[in-house]
Design a protein around this motif. Structure first.
Motif, PDB file in Angstrom:
ATOM      1  N   ARG A   1       0.819  -1.210   0.000  1.00  0.00           N
ATOM      2  CA  ARG A   1       0.000   0.000   0.000  1.00  0.00           C
ATOM      3  C   ARG A   1       0.854   1.262   0.000  1.00  0.00           C
ATOM      4  O   ARG A   1       0.571   2.221  -0.723  1.00  0.00           O
ATOM      5  N   LEU A   2       1.914   1.258   0.808  1.00  0.00           N
ATOM      6  CA  LEU A   2       2.775   2.447   0.875  1.00  0.00           C
ATOM      7  C   LEU A   2       3.441   2.701  -0.471  1.00  0.00           C
ATOM      8  O   LEU A   2       3.514   3.842  -0.940  1.00  0.00           O
ATOM      9  N   ILE A   3       3.930   1.627  -1.094  1.00  0.00           N
ATOM     10  CA  ILE A   3       4.650   1.799  -2.359  1.00  0.00           C
ATOM     11  C   ILE A   3       3.675   2.121  -3.488  1.00  0.00           C
ATOM     12  O   ILE A   3       3.968   2.929  -4.370  1.00  0.00           O
ATOM     13  N   LEU A   4       2.472   1.522  -3.391  1.00  0.00           N
ATOM     14  CA  LEU A   4       1.451   1.832  -4.394  1.00  0.00           C
ATOM     15  C   LEU A   4       1.094   3.310  -4.352  1.00  0.00           C
ATOM     16  O   LEU A   4       0.922   3.962  -5.392  1.00  0.00           O
ATOM     17  N   GLN A   5       1.007   3.857  -3.135  1.00  0.00           N
ATOM     18  CA  GLN A   5       0.745   5.292  -3.010  1.00  0.00           C
ATOM     19  C   GLN A   5       1.827   6.095  -3.711  1.00  0.00           C
ATOM     20  O   GLN A   5       1.547   7.107  -4.355  1.00  0.00           O
ATOM     21  N   GLY A   6       3.064   5.621  -3.579  1.00  0.00           N
ATOM     22  CA  GLY A   6       4.175   6.281  -4.254  1.00  0.00           C
ATOM     23  C   GLY A   6       3.963   6.283  -5.762  1.00  0.00           C
ATOM     24  O   GLY A   6       4.151   7.303  -6.432  1.00  0.00           O
ATOM     25  N   TRP A   7       3.549   5.134  -6.278  1.00  0.00           N
ATOM     26  CA  TRP A   7       3.336   5.035  -7.724  1.00  0.00           C
ATOM     27  C   TRP A   7       2.218   5.954  -8.170  1.00  0.00           C
ATOM     28  O   TRP A   7       2.311   6.625  -9.184  1.00  0.00           O
ATOM     29  N   LEU A   8       1.131   5.950  -7.372  1.00  0.00           N
ATOM     30  CA  LEU A   8      -0.025   6.752  -7.765  1.00  0.00           C
ATOM     31  C   LEU A   8       0.245   8.231  -7.563  1.00  0.00           C
ATOM     32  O   LEU A   8      -0.479   9.072  -8.110  1.00  0.00           O
ATOM     33  N   ALA A   9       1.298   8.558  -6.781  1.00  0.00           N
ATOM     34  CA  ALA A   9       1.618   9.964  -6.561  1.00  0.00           C
ATOM     35  C   ALA A   9       2.412  10.544  -7.725  1.00  0.00           C
ATOM     36  O   ALA A   9       2.579  11.761  -7.829  1.00  0.00           O
ATOM     37  N   ILE A  10       2.933   9.685  -8.598  1.00  0.00           N
ATOM     38  CA  ILE A  10       3.604  10.213  -9.797  1.00  0.00           C
ATOM     39  C   ILE A  10       2.504  10.739 -10.710  1.00  0.00           C
ATOM     40  O   ILE A  10       1.595   9.994 -11.073  1.00  0.00           O
ATOM     41  N   PRO A  11       2.548  12.013 -11.044  1.00  0.00           N
ATOM     42  CA  PRO A  11       1.457  12.571 -11.853  1.00  0.00           C
ATOM     43  C   PRO A  11       1.270  11.767 -13.140  1.00  0.00           C
ATOM     44  O   PRO A  11       2.246  11.369 -13.789  1.00  0.00           O
ATOM     45  N   ALA A  12      -0.004  11.519 -13.476  1.00  0.00           N
ATOM     46  CA  ALA A  12      -0.306  10.683 -14.630  1.00  0.00           C
ATOM     47  C   ALA A  12       0.319  11.235 -15.915  1.00  0.00           C
ATOM     48  O   ALA A  12       0.680  10.484 -16.810  1.00  0.00           O
ATOM     49  N   GLU A  13       0.459  12.591 -15.943  1.00  0.00           N
ATOM     50  CA  GLU A  13       1.028  13.204 -17.153  1.00  0.00           C
ATOM     51  C   GLU A  13       2.437  12.694 -17.447  1.00  0.00           C
ATOM     52  O   GLU A  13       2.861  12.626 -18.599  1.00  0.00           O
ATOM     53  N   ARG A  14       3.163  12.354 -16.391  1.00  0.00           N
ATOM     54  CA  ARG A  14       4.535  11.865 -16.617  1.00  0.00           C
ATOM     55  C   ARG A  14       4.523  10.550 -17.372  1.00  0.00           C
ATOM     56  O   ARG A  14       5.319  10.316 -18.257  1.00  0.00           O
TER      57      ARG A  14
END
Lengths: 514, 330
Positions: free
Chosen positions: A142-155
């Motif tokens: 969950r913590l790492i998934l949050q990290g992934w989802l925190a990368i803006p989708a535009e990137r």
């Protein structure tokens, strides 16, 4: 304005329970005992297993989180929600589930037996690691998934437009994110594993797999060496405090800038074999996390009807302890939250008091309370109230974290209007704050009750087998190899823990005044 | 905040009712003594026939945990009698100052040692031994060195919580002295797990999890007599076998001293002693008039009996425990 007195009293109570018991313990430890070779082995084991558990949990969580981040499939939301469940899953139920799958008479050994292979051995070092990875892999994911989802989708969209290969996406986007998220996640899990008691108690095989927490329990209940228990308690607090300080300091901002905060389909997600691999990873993780629990439920549902009367009584005691602990936690957290909010800038000085219990351990507090109680009362007779108090202290940080944001919002939105109306004291609490705190308070009560329900810690220290809580009764059934009854008790415990959480969380949402 | 008040009320009601007509005699003992197949139920029924009291057994783990439990509770304990300590723990138990003198007249014990103690009363005895299943392990090792060299898996008990575990610790110490560390080093890869008590260890063995378990030379009698199963055997060890004498004692703080004395007198009589061989599966401290049951004749008889005196046992334990911990934590 709200009077400060209850808040100050709550802060003093928490400080007394954590720092006060520590002082009592330290006075007792002074010059009494020295650490023997067994104790050093326990310290070594605690650090090694915590490091290994944290490393493995995080290493396994990275591919799972990546697969979850870039794939969309039916049941994804449910799976991510379920990843939050182990937090309130009683540890002893998890252990029983792991035994059902990985034990000598478990499913895995049966499968190995078909191929003429010897059964696997789950007691000892690797059993402790297995259980810790089972309990912490979801958190890490969950913590790492949050990290992934925190990368803006535009990137990611940009990466797809530029035709970057998966390797380049890893280098440019994923690695910098992991560098910022992984150390914090690993340290949190390290911290959780250093205070591991129930896992080491049930799966640890004697001196070879003893954590410091378990060594405190042994010094206490086996040798009644209070001096040594106190000394080990100081060691435990030192380990926890160091890990907590490092964990707080390790959070590094990632610096991807802000995006438009949209959910988009990940076009860049690689196809072909990588798609299959992601599917396999998600399926394997889900199987690893769900099968043990399903095995317990399958074994236990049948045994539920024939459970000995003692188990039902233990369940009643546990519910009582859980409700008391939850009420106490809220009774401490609410005045504390109000005080912190009211103190403004100085609130930052009071808030850490509530988090002290993270840096100490239930057995340390229990040892301190025992030393205080022994001269005036029979501590064994007070086992349940002491358990409720310690459980309340342990869940206080979570309760406070749930309340604070809602309280800040309520004061920010309506505080000045309330001030201009001269709304203070009880009226302010009753009409302005409590209605807005209802949801988080329900959630916090549920969390606190569920955590207390499943706790096997301080109660084992004071244990009176005839006055056991449900987790302790379950442990006794396991010790007596009455596995059917143990599975039945585990289903009951699981049901009650989740049920308590659901009832409170639901209660907070129902009719919540908007 | 209504919850704490309600809770306080409910906690209070869960305490035993103080005022009752029949006096209650509370006996702390080890778990297997009070199990349905142990001596507890029969002993309780027989003593209650004559005492006009309510005898309550409280199981508190294995033997050595009993002492810890008492130390935790101190002089405020509910226990009137503790049943299930052994000679190795007597000195530590006496040092707590919690126990009172028994005041029994002289008893003609059938123990292999002379008995003279004014606090502790013996109720049974036996020899420790490793028990195996002859169908799975036809040839058992004949001493600790052979056991350590074999690849047999064994289950033992923690000497800090269990009297058999402590017995094994002292057995190795008595047989090997300064070389005890070597023996434990050698045994450490045979040890499947260290359990808290005898019941857990024996359960693991019966489930087929281990090849041998530390128990007693008398354990095969249970399988032979109760289950008609001749496949369990105790392995005779050339070093000799460490002996255990199990004892009971009265708490100085008891509120029913006469009743406690009456129980101790009952304990060394036929009504208690003839239950022991076929429920606790040990040798009775006073052989009952009817003698020992038939299957006991088939048991191995150790040629050398090892036993420390109560005072020596404390010193030997102090010396041996760190060695054990160190060898097994590697």
């Amino acid at each position: 304005m709200i009077r400060a007195l209850p808040g100050v009293a709550a802060a003093l109570a928490v400080a007394g329970l954590t720092l006060g018991t520590l002082v009592v313990v330290a006075l007792r430890a002074e010059g009494v005992a020295r650490l023997g070779p067994g104790d050093w082995a326990a310290i070594r084991f605690t650090l090694v297993q915590a490091a290994l558990s944290a490393g493995l949990s995080v290493a396994l969580a990275i591919p799972v989180a990546r697969a979850l981040a870039r794939r969309r499939f039916a049941g994804r939301g449910v799976l991510i929600t379920l990843l939050g469940a182990p937090f309130i899953l009683p540890v002893i139920v998890a252990v029983l589930g792991l035994l059902a799958i990985f034990g000598r008479n478990g499913a895995l050994s049966s499968v190995l037996g078909w191929f003429g292979l010897p059964p696997v051995q789950v007691y000892g070092f690797h059993g402790v690691i297995l259980a810790h990875v089972f309990l912490n892999l979801p958190l890490a994911t969950r913590l790492i998934l949050q990290g992934w989802l925190a990368i803006p989708a535009e990137r990611f969209r940009l990466a797809a437009t530029l035709g970057l290969a998966p390797r380049d996406v890893r280098r440019l986007l994923e690695r910098p994110m992991l560098r910022s998220v992984v150390p914090g996640a690993a340290l949190v899990i390290f911290l959780i594993c250093t205070t591991s008691f129930a896992v080491a108690l049930t799966l640890g095989g004697g001196p070879r797999a003893t954590t410091v927490e378990l060594a405190i329990y042994q010094a206490f209940t086996l040798e009644f060496d209070l001096g040594k228990a106190a000394l080990l308690s100081l060691v435990q607090v030192a380990i926890c405090a160091c890990a907590a300080v490092i964990a707080l300091g390790a959070a590094v901002p990632a610096g991807f800038g802000a995006g438009l905060d949209r959910m988009i389909a990940r076009w860049d997600a690689p196809r072909g074999w990588r798609r299959l691999a992601d599917g396999a990873i998600i399926a394997a993780a889900a199987a690893f996390l769900l099968l043990p629990i399903l095995a317990v439920i399958a074994d236990g549902l049948m045994a539920l009807g024939g459970l000995p009367a003692g188990v039902w009584k233990a369940a009643g005691r546990s519910v009582l302890v859980a409700l008391t602990a939850a009420a106490l936690a809220l009774a401490l957290a609410l005045p504390l939250a109000l005080l912190i909010q009211r103190a403004g800038r100085f609130g930052g000085l009071i808030e850490p008091v509530a988090y002290l219990s993270i840096a100490t351990s239930p057995l340390v507090i229990g040892t301190g309370l025992f030393i205080l109680l022994f001269p005036v009362a029979n501590p064994v007779a007070l086992a349940l109230p002491v358990t409720a108090v310690v459980n309340a202290a342990m869940s206080l940080p979570f309760v406070l974290r749930a309340l604070m944001p809602a309280l800040r919002d309520a004061e920010a939105a309506h505080g000045r209007l309330a001030d201009s109306l001269g709304m203070t004291g009880w009226a302010r609490l009753r009409y302005l704050l409590l209605p807005r705190l209802r949801r988080p308070a329900g959630f916090a009560l549920g969390l606190s009750a569920a955590l207390s329900m499943g706790d096997l810690g301080v109660v084992a220290l004071f244990a009176d087998p005839a006055q056991a809580t449900l987790p302790l009764a379950l442990y006794q059934l396991m010790g007596a190899y009455r596995m059917d009854d143990a599975a039945g008790a585990a289903v009951l415990l699981l049901g009650l823990s989740l049920g308590l959480f659901w009832v409170f969380d639901r209660g907070g949402r129902l009719n919540a005044a908007a | 905040m209504r919850y704490p008040i309600i809770a306080a009320g409910l906690f209070a009601t869960s305490l035993p009712a103080a005022a009752q007509d029949t006096p209650v005699l509370t006996i702390y003992t080890y778990d297997s003594f009070v199990s349905d197949w142990g001596p507890g139920p029969q002993v309780e029924a027989r003593f209650e026939e004559t005492c006009g009291c309510d005898l309550q057994f409280v199981g508190a783990g294995d033997g050595a945990s009993l002492l810890s439990r008492l130390r935790l509770e101190g002089a405020r304990t509910d226990a009137d009698i503790v049943l299930g300590l052994d000679t190795n723990l007597m000195s530590a138990a006496a040092d707590t100052g919690l126990f009172g003198q028994h005041g029994l007249p002289e008893v003609a014990y059938d123990l292999p040692i002379a008995w003279d103690d004014d606090i502790f009363v013996p109720f049974d005895w036996g020899y420790f031994a490793f028990v195996h299943d002859t169908t799975r392990t036809p040839v058992a090792p004949g001493d600790f060195v052979a056991l350590a060299a074999s690849d047999l898996s064994i289950v033992i008990q923690d000497p800090r919580s269990s009297t058999p575990g402590l017995g094994l610790l002292l057995w190795v110490q008595a047989a090997y002295g300064d070389r005890a560390g070597e023996i434990w080093d050698g045994l450490s890869d045979n040890i499947l797990t260290v359990t808290k008590g005898w019941s857990e260890a024996y359960g693991l063995f019966l489930d087929g999890e281990a090849d041998m378990v530390l128990s007693y030379t008398t354990s095969p009698a249970y399988h032979l007599i109760a289950e008609d199963d001749p496949t369990k055997a105790a392995a005779p060890f050339a070093e000799g076998h460490y002996m255990q004498v199990e004892v009971a004692a009265k708490l100085a703080s008891t509120d029913v001293p006469e009743l406690a004395d009456a129980f101790l007198a009952f304990m060394v009589g036929d009504g208690f002693q003839d239950v022991i061989p076929t429920t606790n599966w040990m040798y009775p401290a006073v052989t009952p008039d009817a003698g020992l049951p038939e299957g006991f004749g088939t048991l191995i008889q150790p040629e050398t009996a090892l036993l420390y005196s109560a005072a020596e046992a404390v010193k030997a334990r102090e010396q041996a425990l760190p060695v054990w911990q160190e060898a097994l934590s590697r």
